[in-house]
Design a protein around this motif. Structure first.
Motif, mmCIF file in Angstrom:
data_model
loop_
_atom_site.group_PDB
_atom_site.id
_atom_site.type_symbol
_atom_site.label_atom_id
_atom_site.label_comp_id
_atom_site.label_asym_id
_atom_site.label_seq_id
_atom_site.Cartn_x
_atom_site.Cartn_y
_atom_site.Cartn_z
ATOM 1 N N ALA A 21 71.490 -93.717 73.032
ATOM 2 C CA ALA A 21 70.600 -93.325 71.940
ATOM 3 C C ALA A 21 71.238 -92.227 71.088
ATOM 4 N N ALA A 22 71.912 -91.269 71.745
ATOM 5 C CA ALA A 22 72.595 -90.203 71.005
ATOM 6 C C ALA A 22 73.695 -90.787 70.126
ATOM 7 N N TYR A 23 74.418 -91.751 70.679
ATOM 8 C CA TYR A 23 75.473 -92.399 69.887
ATOM 9 C C TYR A 23 74.897 -93.080 68.648
ATOM 10 N N ASN A 68 66.812 -101.172 75.749
ATOM 11 C CA ASN A 68 66.685 -99.847 76.370
ATOM 12 C C ASN A 68 66.420 -98.726 75.369
ATOM 13 N N ASN A 69 66.659 -98.947 74.079
ATOM 14 C CA ASN A 69 66.358 -97.942 73.057
ATOM 15 C C ASN A 69 65.278 -98.409 72.085
ATOM 16 N N TYR A 70 64.580 -99.485 72.413
ATOM 17 C CA TYR A 70 63.687 -100.134 71.452
ATOM 18 C C TYR A 70 62.562 -99.223 70.971
ATOM 19 N N PHE A 71 61.907 -98.493 71.856
ATOM 20 C CA PHE A 71 60.802 -97.618 71.448
ATOM 21 C C PHE A 71 61.307 -96.498 70.540
ATOM 22 N N PHE A 72 62.467 -95.945 70.895
ATOM 23 C CA PHE A 72 63.041 -94.861 70.098
ATOM 24 C C PHE A 72 63.467 -95.356 68.716
ATOM 25 N N THR A 73 64.142 -96.500 68.654
ATOM 26 C CA THR A 73 64.629 -96.986 67.361
ATOM 27 C C THR A 73 63.479 -97.456 66.464
ATOM 28 N N THR A 74 62.408 -97.984 67.070
ATOM 29 C CA THR A 74 61.250 -98.382 66.263
ATOM 30 C C THR A 74 60.555 -97.143 65.692
ATOM 31 N N ALA A 75 60.340 -96.137 66.532
ATOM 32 C CA ALA A 75 59.732 -94.898 66.039
ATOM 33 C C ALA A 75 60.623 -94.238 64.987
ATOM 34 N N SER A 76 61.943 -94.372 65.153
ATOM 35 C CA SER A 76 62.882 -93.774 64.208
ATOM 36 C C SER A 76 62.752 -94.392 62.815
ATOM 37 N N SER A 77 62.300 -95.646 62.751
ATOM 38 C CA SER A 77 62.136 -96.294 61.448
ATOM 39 C C SER A 77 61.174 -95.514 60.565
ATOM 40 N N VAL A 84 73.013 -85.277 55.981
ATOM 41 C CA VAL A 84 72.778 -83.965 56.593
ATOM 42 C C VAL A 84 71.371 -83.898 57.186
ATOM 43 N N THR A 85 70.386 -84.361 56.427
ATOM 44 C CA THR A 85 69.002 -84.298 56.905
ATOM 45 C C THR A 85 68.790 -85.194 58.113
ATOM 46 N N LEU A 86 69.343 -86.406 58.075
ATOM 47 C CA LEU A 86 69.184 -87.313 59.209
ATOM 48 C C LEU A 86 69.857 -86.751 60.461
ATOM 49 N N LEU A 87 71.032 -86.152 60.309
ATOM 50 C CA LEU A 87 71.699 -85.579 61.478
ATOM 51 C C LEU A 87 70.833 -84.511 62.136
ATOM 52 N N VAL A 88 70.193 -83.680 61.323
ATOM 53 C CA VAL A 88 69.369 -82.596 61.867
ATOM 54 C C VAL A 88 68.040 -83.127 62.408
ATOM 55 N N VAL A 89 67.319 -83.858 61.566
ATOM 56 C CA VAL A 89 65.964 -84.292 61.923
ATOM 57 C C VAL A 89 65.986 -85.362 63.007
ATOM 58 N N TRP A 90 66.898 -86.325 62.886
ATOM 59 C CA TRP A 90 66.941 -87.419 63.864
ATOM 60 C C TRP A 90 67.421 -86.902 65.216
ATOM 61 N N THR A 91 68.353 -85.956 65.214
ATOM 62 C CA THR A 91 68.781 -85.341 66.476
ATOM 63 C C THR A 91 67.612 -84.611 67.138
ATOM 64 N N ALA A 92 66.867 -83.840 66.351
ATOM 65 C CA ALA A 92 65.694 -83.146 66.890
ATOM 66 C C ALA A 92 64.662 -84.150 67.414
ATOM 67 N N PHE A 93 64.528 -85.275 66.740
ATOM 68 C CA PHE A 93 63.599 -86.330 67.157
ATOM 69 C C PHE A 93 63.990 -86.862 68.535
ATOM 70 N N LEU A 94 65.299 -87.096 68.734
ATOM 71 C CA LEU A 94 65.771 -87.565 70.041
ATOM 72 C C LEU A 94 65.546 -86.503 71.113
ATOM 73 N N MET A 95 65.823 -85.249 70.777
ATOM 74 C CA MET A 95 65.598 -84.172 71.737
ATOM 75 C C MET A 95 64.112 -84.063 72.088
ATOM 76 N N GLY A 96 63.244 -84.358 71.114
ATOM 77 C CA GLY A 96 61.813 -84.362 71.369
ATOM 78 C C GLY A 96 61.416 -85.449 72.343
ATOM 79 N N PHE A 97 61.987 -86.640 72.188
ATOM 80 C CA PHE A 97 61.744 -87.724 73.149
ATOM 81 C C PHE A 97 62.140 -87.273 74.546
ATOM 82 N N TRP A 98 63.305 -86.628 74.624
ATOM 83 C CA TRP A 98 63.821 -86.188 75.927
ATOM 84 C C TRP A 98 62.931 -85.097 76.526
ATOM 85 N N ALA A 99 62.556 -84.116 75.724
ATOM 86 C CA ALA A 99 61.758 -82.997 76.224
ATOM 87 C C ALA A 99 60.371 -83.438 76.672
#
Length: 526
Positions: free
Chosen positions: A446-448, A213-222, A493-508
């Motif tokens: 995904a947020a977790y 259920n998170n495969y596309f997001f986690t692959t793009a996150s790589s 710090v960078t991953l928390l900011v950038v990766w969170t924004a990345f997830l919010m981008g998927f959602w938006a």
């Protein structure tokens, strides 16, 4: 490596230097774990008589702190002490893998192979390639900690770069990107989705959570993590290390001189030996009835091979395979190049590797006892559940709540290392709560995962953290907990900011998170 005069330090570098100094003033890691264990005993005694209203999702009963100073608890702790140590998961993984790696390093095989590889690898691509290999190593469970991270230091040093920067880049990929999947799903996917489905059933028993259920997001996150790791390593971490001398044992450092004729001949034969081993291995793995495959009836992901599930003997044999695939070519290289005269040289390589692990074994003993005591006390569970309940009580907007889950997870991660244990506690509260607000379990999970991975690399309670400190000390003798935390803090710090924004981008943008996943949940009619 020559020491270069450092340029005037900016505020970020000064802040990281302060973190390093303060962190290195902490007691020795072994003593730190001992003190934390004593503190856990004391806090458990204080809170054992307190009644908490929060329900433990594992039992359905109000959560209770166990008094570790009670007679039965102390005798149980003593009775379990030896078993707690010898069954500490990283211990066997590290020691067995290091036996093979020790021979390969002692004979000169690793040094020769890396020097040959560096002649054809562009220097500028070393960092993203190393981070990417670290992410891909999740297929082999925890093998990246004992294989990719030390080799990251060797690769960087052989390329004339600071070895601690190599450790940082590899650690960022292996542990900071733990929830990322470079095309191939990891064992974490079905584990988390199973817990998510169990939590969702508290609200709606009809919900089905796909393991992918998170495969596309986690692959793009790589690719996001590779970009972040590349930028931070080359632009922040390595410049800061320019004034840090490499003062480790010169005999342990890879040589930078060109390959001799004997080394080239030994390398050719050792590569041939690896190819033969690989061919024999594939011949036993590929047939349909291979004993390497999972037993019949084992649940599989959609389209997943029965070789890649946790129950498969192949996945349970990753560390022994690493041992063999480094031992054999290491011996062949030594015999052909002349660095091995007889079997005693091979045994000496193993013994040398084990002697270098003595400090780690001591730290692992105290780390194992603390983790056992902390788990028995229920203090971690209490913090996780109370934190999740507190977040729910705030009644924040959905986007802010998702960010809150990420921050809560990253904070709890500093105390509870197991990804599944944290999600069993936090997910049981957050998944049903957000379902009532129209958020799908897929998005909550995904947020977790973002929060869980981001802070892995700065917690000394990560079971492999002491091992990474040992790797650092091989090159910089003064390295300690503060050194490693300061190295990895920019990534967190960078991953928390950038990766969170990345997830919010998927959602938006409504980009699918994975197979059969959704962002919204519609409660059934009542």
């Amino acid at each position: 490596m020559n020491t270069v005069t450092a340029a005037p330090k900016g505020w970020i570098v000064r802040a990281l230097d302060l973190v390093e100094r303060l962190g290195n003033k902490l007691p020795d890691p072994a003593v730190l774990f001992l003190l934390l264990m004593v503190a856990t005993w004391a806090v458990s005694w204080v809170l054992s008589g307190v009644s908490f209203e929060a329900l433990d999702p594992r039992t359905g009963q109000p959560i209770a702190v166990k008094n570790l100073l009670a007679g039965a608890s102390l005798t149980g702790f003593m009775a379990a002490m030896v078993n707690t140590f010898v069954t500490f998961p990283p211990l066997g993984v590290v020691l067995v893998a290091m036996l093979g790696l020790g021979v390969a390093e002692h004979t000169g095989f690793i040094s020769a192979a890396l020097r040959a590889a560096l002649t054809v690898t562009p220097r500028m691509l070393l960092t993203p390639a190393l981070v990417g290999v670290g992410i891909f190593s999740h297929v082999a469970v925890d093998a990246g900690y004992v294989l990719v991270i030390p080799l990251g230091a060797v690769i960087f040093y052989a390329a004339g770069r600071h070895p601690l920067a190599g450790i940082a880049a590899a650690f960022a990929g292996v542990s900071g990107g733990f929830s990322a999947t470079l095309f191939v799903p990891s064992s974490l996917d079905p584990m988390l989705s199973g817990l998510t489905q169990a939590a969702a059933h508290l609200t709606d028993p009809a919900v089905v959570v796909n393991p992918l259920n998170n495969y596309f997001f986690t692959t793009a996150s790589s690719f996001l993590i590779m970009a972040v790791g590349w930028f931070l390593t080359d632009r922040v971490i390595e410049p800061r290390l320019r004034g840090v001398p490499v003062d480790g044992d010169p005999a342990q450092m890879p040589r930078l001189d060109p390959l001799t004729a004997e080394e080239k001949r030994g390398l050719r034969w050792s590569v041939l030996a690896m190819a033969v081993l690989g061919g024999l291995f594939l011949a036993t793995v590929l047939p349909g009835g291979s004993p390497w495959r999972a037993p019949e009836g084992t649940p599989l992901l959609e389209g997943q091979s029965d070789l890649l599930v946790a129950q498969a003997p192949l996945m349970q044999s990753i560390v022994p395979l690493i041992f063999i695939f480094f031992l054999v070519p290491g011996v062949v290289y030594g015999v052909v190049s002349g660095s091995v005269k007889n079997h005693r040289d091979v045994v000496q390589g193993m013994a040398k590797a084990m002697s270098g692990m003595g400090y780690y074994v001591v730290m692992a003993f105290f780390c194992a006892q603390f983790i056992y005591a902390f788990g028995q006390s229920n203090l971690g569970a209490l913090l996780a559940i109370e934190g999740a309940n507190g977040l729910r009580a705030l009644g924040l907007p959905l986007g802010v709540t998702l960010v809150g889950i990420i921050l809560l997870t990253s904070s709890v991660n500093l105390l509870i290392g197991s990804a599944s244990a944290k999600w069993a506690l936090i997910g049981a509260v957050m998944v049903p709560m957000l379902m009532e607000l129209g958020v799908s379990p897929d998005l909550t999970q995904a947020a977790y995962r973002v929060g869980d991975s981001s802070s892995n690399i700065i917690t000394p309670l990560l079971p492999y953290f002491p091992l990474i400190v040992v790797f650092c000390q091989k090159y910089v003798k003064s390295a300690g907990i503060g050194t490693l935390v300061a190295l990895m803090l920019p990534y967190t710090v960078t991953l928390l900011v950038v990766w969170t924004a990345f997830l919010m981008g998927f959602w938006a943008l409504d980009i699918p998170l994975g197979v059969g996943a959704s962002f919204d949940y519609a409660p059934p009619a009542r």
